[in-house]
Design a protein around this motif. Sequence first.
Motif, short mmCIF file in Angstrom:
data_model
loop_
_atom_site.label_atom_id
_atom_site.label_comp_id
_atom_site.label_asym_id
_atom_site.label_seq_id
_atom_site.Cartn_x
_atom_site.Cartn_y
_atom_site.Cartn_z
N UNK A 34 -81.67 -31.88 36.18
CA UNK A 34 -82.18 -30.60 35.67
C UNK A 34 -81.14 -29.92 34.79
N UNK A 35 -81.61 -29.10 33.86
CA UNK A 35 -80.71 -28.36 32.99
C UNK A 35 -80.07 -27.24 33.82
N UNK A 36 -78.79 -26.97 33.57
CA UNK A 36 -78.12 -25.92 34.34
C UNK A 36 -78.58 -24.52 33.95
N UNK A 37 -78.50 -23.63 34.92
CA UNK A 37 -78.77 -22.21 34.68
C UNK A 37 -77.53 -21.47 35.18
N UNK A 38 -76.91 -20.63 34.37
CA UNK A 38 -77.39 -20.18 33.08
C UNK A 38 -77.33 -21.29 32.04
#
Length: 137
Positions: A71-75
């Motif tokens: 998954x893409x990191x947040x922030x």
Amino acid sequence: LCVADLERSLTIYRDILGFTVDYQKDSKEDSYSYPVFTFPKEAKLRFATLNTASQERTLALTEVTGIDLPPMPVPRMVAAVINCPAFDEVIEKIAAAGREVVPPQHLPDQEGNSKGRETAFIDPDGHLIVLYILNDQ
């Protein structure tokens, strides 16, 4: 941009954002993409390069199958920033495609005056896409 489904991504980048497909192909086992992106050999790659009217190979989409993409990191740490002359029309189409659009705001110049507008959305693979239009477009 690494994507899980190339055709799904093309509905955003080609059909809505207006990129044209320069070419599509399956990557070979010795593709340069493996060491560049550090993909394991069990990953299967297929890609498309995309053009704008003023630039060839502006963007590339690489479909990765055979492994799970993280998954893409947040922030969000990275964004594609795209000049979008059909700003209002594109925002409507992005929203109609089920993507949440950040409310547009004025794009300030160095003195704080509006030189255009900007907005953003997350594509189906979690990439942050920032769209802008300048006042003279």
